[in-house]
Design a protein around this motif. Structure first.
Motif, short mmCIF file in Angstrom:
data_model
loop_
_atom_site.label_atom_id
_atom_site.label_comp_id
_atom_site.label_asym_id
_atom_site.label_seq_id
_atom_site.Cartn_x
_atom_site.Cartn_y
_atom_site.Cartn_z
N LEU A 218 56.64 62.00 -78.56
CA LEU A 218 57.25 60.46 -78.47
C LEU A 218 56.25 59.57 -78.21
N ARG B 126 57.72 68.39 -80.77
CA ARG B 126 58.21 66.97 -80.52
C ARG B 126 57.38 66.09 -79.74
N PRO C 4 60.73 65.40 -75.02
CA PRO C 4 59.61 65.62 -76.09
C PRO C 4 58.47 66.49 -75.32
N ASP C 5 57.52 67.01 -76.16
CA ASP C 5 56.75 68.15 -75.63
C ASP C 5 55.42 67.34 -75.26
#
Length: 467
Positions: free
Chosen positions: A52, A50, A111-112
């Protein structure tokens, strides 16, 4: 050479290049370079991760959106958090067409990785409250800045004092570096810096700031000729140390004796001279020199030592106690203050120098008319003609007593060996930082260990340049 250009220089170059290319080409180049840097950072398991995007209203946000589209096509889950009523239309369309989504509020899933596309290089320092709040909500998530961390001063390397700014783990910049990538304190906020080549090279003027790389240092290193002897290689003289601070004299001699010059002379306190003879038997006494190193640990004797050195009309490294008596309009002099010493020389607070090192280095050059080497995490070397170099070698372990004494000696040796003061200061600073990193191996070091490591760094550079 890593070169950094101002916002106006970059925009002019981009405009010239863009006129020769189909519309949107430069942004696509930037976006693809950014996306691939993110993929490298995510590693082989990028699929399903993920990401963002924090998206502002300008082209910087457009770069983030177009990069997000590339990432989405590679299987990354991409969400763009729109922080403005306006966003780059083509970027939005590309992201949505590739399977990415948009939102105007904080996402529910953490998120990652975060991509900072809030403010571009034309933005003013600082962040709006909504952008600052978004960053607070994402604290602890790895962050990649697009071009420069949002909220910093791009041309000066300064940080806002009353508003937040981004601190990145990685900054992906385009076309050329900007001063804030090399100049602290903003350079520290940029993290690691990755440059995406846009093809601007032929359109860029002389840089505002540059940083030597190993190949540049190797090319500048003085080398003995086949018929060299100790005098032709240069003689460096050291006037440093006192009965109260003998170690400063010893460390200055150790730096000067790194092998770059053919001979080292020591002139000074009897106590220090005896210690120098015991520890450095190759060092001799008074005589002709091609450069002087003056001031470290010299106390009340600094004024006289400096006057005697300057009377020889050779390049002179002016350090520590001698800075209180620094000469004016001597382009062959190299002043080597740290932030506190420069603050005293300019009658300002130390915090002001640390907040605006580039500005204060330039003020010092204008006031004194000498080359100025301002020590710091990224040491700056400024020339009276306006050139500036930043040193990016080194380690935090280099913040140790006596390291500056060694640096002065190394710079003096380079000046004695024939480098002009600007090159001697910037090459010496680079070698000093590289030697510290080599000696440290990730752990504590002493100034003496730095001096001992300089010849090892030199040998490594010379081996790499040998056909």
């Amino acid at each position: 050479m890593r070169q950094a250009h101002t916002v106006d220089q970059v925009r002019a170059a981009e405009s010239e290049l863009a006129a020769t290319l189909p519309e949107g080409t430069l942004m696509q180049r930037a976006a693809h370079g950014l996306a691939h840097a993110v993929l490298d950072l995510l590693g082989p398991g990028a699929y399903g991760r993920r990401v963002l995007l924090l998206v502002g209203s300008g082209d910087n946000g457009g770069d983030a959106l177009l990069a997000g589209a590339v990432l989405a096509r590679r299987g990354v889950s991409v969400v763009a958090w729109l922080l403005s009523d306006r966003a780059h239309e083509a970027g939005l369309a590309a992201l949505r067409a590739s399977g990415g989504t948009t939102t105007t509020r904080a996402p529910t899933q953490r998120p990652d990785l975060v991509l900072d596309g809030v403010v571009g290089i034309g933005g003013r320092p600082g962040l709006r409250p909504d952008a600052a709040a978004a960053l607070d909500a994402l604290a602890g998530v790895p962050l990649v800045a697009v071009d420069t961390p949002s909220g910093i001063d791009v041309d000066t390397g300064e940080l806002p004092t009353d508003t937040p700014h981004v601190r990145a783990d990685l900054t992906v910049t385009f076309g050329t570096l900007k001063p804030a990538h090399l100049v602290d304190p903003a350079a520290a906020a940029a993290g690691a810096v990755h440059l995406v080549d846009l093809g601007l090279g032929p359109y860029l003027p002389a840089p505002a700031v540059e940083a030597l790389q190993p190949v540049d240092v190797t090319a500048l290193l003085p080398r003995p000729t086949a018929d060299a002897q100790k005098y032709s290689r240069g003689v460096v003289g050291v006037r440093a140390g006192s009965a109260a601070y003998p170690g400063a004299g010893l460390l200055s001699v150790a730096g000067a004796g790194c092998g770059l010059a053919g001979m080292v002379r020591y002139v000074g306190d009897d106590v220090v001279r005896d210690l120098v003879r015991a520890q450095h038997p190759e060092v001799v006494g008074a005589g002709r020199v091609q450069a002087w190193v003056v001031g470290s640990g010299s106390g009340d004797g600094a004024r006289g030592m400096l006057a005697e050195a300057l009377a020889d009309d050779v390049p002179t490294v002016v350090d520590a106690d001698a800075l209180a008596h620094a000469p004016r309009d001597r382009p062959d002099a190299i002043l080597t203050p740290h932030a506190g010493e420069l603050a005293t020389m300019l009658d300002v607070e130390r915090a002001e120098v640390e907040a605006r090192p580039l500005a204060h280095a330039r003020i010092a050059v204008d006031r004194y008319g000498c080359v100025v080497l301002l020590k710091g995490r990224h040491t700056l070397v400024a020339h009276p003609d306006g050139r500036v170099r930043a040193t990016t070698t080194g380690t935090p372990w280099l913040a140790t007593a006596g390291a500056g004494d060694v640096l002065g000696g190394v710079v003096g040796a380079l000046a004695a060996a024939g480098l002009d003061p600007y090159d001697a200061a910037s090459v010496g600073s680079w070698l000093h930082g590289a030697a510290a990193t080599h000696a440290s191996q990730g752990g504590p070091i002493t100034a003496g260990a730095v001096a001992a490591a300089v010849p090892e760094v030199l040998r490594a550079l010379l081996r790499q340049s040998t056909p």
